[in-house]
Design a protein around this motif. Structure first.
Motif, PDB file in Angstrom:
ATOM      1  N   SER A 175     -21.742  10.244 -12.283  1.00 29.79           N
ATOM      2  CA  SER A 175     -22.055  10.455 -10.868  1.00 29.79           C
ATOM      3  C   SER A 175     -23.505  10.892 -10.668  1.00 29.79           C
ATOM      4  O   SER A 175     -24.162  10.492  -9.696  1.00 29.79           O
ATOM      5  N   GLU A 178     -25.728   7.857 -10.865  1.00 28.52           N
ATOM      6  CA  GLU A 178     -25.587   7.010  -9.674  1.00 28.52           C
ATOM      7  C   GLU A 178     -26.292   7.636  -8.472  1.00 28.52           C
ATOM      8  O   GLU A 178     -26.881   6.926  -7.650  1.00 28.52           O
ATOM      9  N   LYS A 179     -26.227   8.949  -8.366  1.00 28.25           N
ATOM     10  CA  LYS A 179     -26.910   9.635  -7.274  1.00 28.25           C
ATOM     11  C   LYS A 179     -28.415   9.445  -7.376  1.00 28.25           C
ATOM     12  O   LYS A 179     -29.101   9.174  -6.376  1.00 28.25           O
ATOM     13  N   ALA A 182     -29.280   5.846  -6.448  1.00 27.84           N
ATOM     14  CA  ALA A 182     -29.235   5.631  -4.995  1.00 27.84           C
ATOM     15  C   ALA A 182     -30.486   6.180  -4.325  1.00 27.84           C
ATOM     16  O   ALA A 182     -31.031   5.575  -3.386  1.00 27.84           O
ATOM     17  N   GLU A 209     -29.980   1.794 -14.012  1.00 24.67           N
ATOM     18  CA  GLU A 209     -28.852   0.866 -13.961  1.00 24.67           C
ATOM     19  C   GLU A 209     -28.305   0.601 -15.361  1.00 24.67           C
ATOM     20  O   GLU A 209     -27.085   0.524 -15.560  1.00 24.67           O
ATOM     21  N   VAL A 212     -26.374   3.702 -16.422  1.00 25.90           N
ATOM     22  CA  VAL A 212     -25.063   3.766 -15.778  1.00 25.90           C
ATOM     23  C   VAL A 212     -24.076   2.864 -16.511  1.00 25.90           C
ATOM     24  O   VAL A 212     -22.920   3.240 -16.763  1.00 25.90           O
TER      25      VAL A 212
END
Length: 300
Positions: A175, A178-179, A182, A209, A212
């Protein structure tokens, strides 16, 4: 592994009976050498012939070969046990207790089948097979720890933070990545960015990316490891139940071998992970028997 002829000859050259300070072969060679130097060089030729005959006679003696094989085997077993101990010590306490509990259950199977009789037919076979199960269990625990270590040392950090210290605790969830990703994409939507800054931010986004995706793969690997650990625990419990109901040690040994065979692909998978996470070579070693693991555990 069976000793070679060179192993027998080497041991014969240095053979020393109990109570002697110097191997008699060394004394004999010294005597012939001294005689050849002080008197006649022919003693050297005679000494070489006697030495060759001595080495061949003792090196091909069946009883001496059994002694050498036992000596070399004991040395190899000690080395394997030392490697096993290093792996166990490297585990966190909770995994040490988990491994010890499984090994004790396997030992209980042997004690139930062969109470106090380690020379009974089938004991060595079952000890070897159960040793393979506990060894695979240990390999799974060590591999899981290696993946978790890589994730901890690659924890998410904010811009300007120093790199993480190896071994330090850090979040391992996807997470945070991903935060951060973003946030980068939001900044990339700003039309006022200069070309150089946009190129740098895009490079960061591409790397995040990939991270992740890798973190997702790591989570899948950890899930697989947990499933395999649970599978071995259930298999050992099944073996314990069958040992309580079975009166045929040979049949139980066959069943244990069948269970061990199902873990072959797991061993190959672990070897592949070692190349990825840089795990230690000890994981590829042949497993010590369950009896050897028990002895080493009692010494800790």
């Amino acid at each position: 592994m069976r000793p070679s002829l060179w192993d027998y000859v080497r041991e014969a050259f240095n053979a020393k009976p109990i109570g002697m300070f110097l191997p008699p072969n060394w004394a004999m060679l010294g005597g012939f050498g001294l005689a050849g130097y002080l008197h006649d060089p022919g003693w050297l030729v005679l000494g070489a012939g006697v030495e060759l005959g001595y080495l061949l006679l003792l090196g091909t003696n069946t009883r001496f070969q059994r002694f050498v094989a036992g000596k070399l085997s004991a040395g190899g077993s000690r080395e394997v046990e030392q490697r096993w101990q290093r792996l166990v010590v490297s585990l966190p306490d909770v995994d040490k207790r988990r491994y010890a509990a499984l090994a004790q259950r396997c030992q209980a199977v042997l004690e139930q089948q062969f109470p106090g009789d380690t020379s009974a037919p089938g004991f060595a076979s079952q000890s070897d097979s159960l040793g393979k199960l506990t060894w695979m269990y240990l390999r799974l625990l060590v591999t899981r720890q290696g993946i978790q270590r890589v994730l901890r040392e690659g924890g998410v950090r904010s811009p300007g933070d120093p790199p993480p210290v190896p071994g330090a605790a850090a979040g391992i969830s996807v997470s945070g990545l991903e935060k951060r990703l973003a946030e980068l994409k939001r900044r990339l939507d700003d039309p006022s960015l200069t070309d150089d800054l946009r190129r740098s931010l895009q490079g960061q986004a591409d790397l995040l990316e990939q991270r992740v995706a890798r973190r997702g793969e790591a989570d899948q690997k950890l899930a697989f490891l947990d499933a395999e650990l649970a599978r071995i625990e259930e298999q050992v419990e099944l073996i314990r139940e069958q040992a309580a109901l079975s009166t045929d040690p040979d049949h139980l040994s066959q069943r244990i071998d069948e269970i061990s065979a199902t873990l072959g692909t797991t061993g190959e998978w672990i070897a592949d992970q070692q190349k990825t996470i840089g795990a230690m070579d000890d994981l590829i070693s042949d497993p010590p028997t369950l009896a050897a693991q028990t002895r080493a555990r009692e010494l800790n």
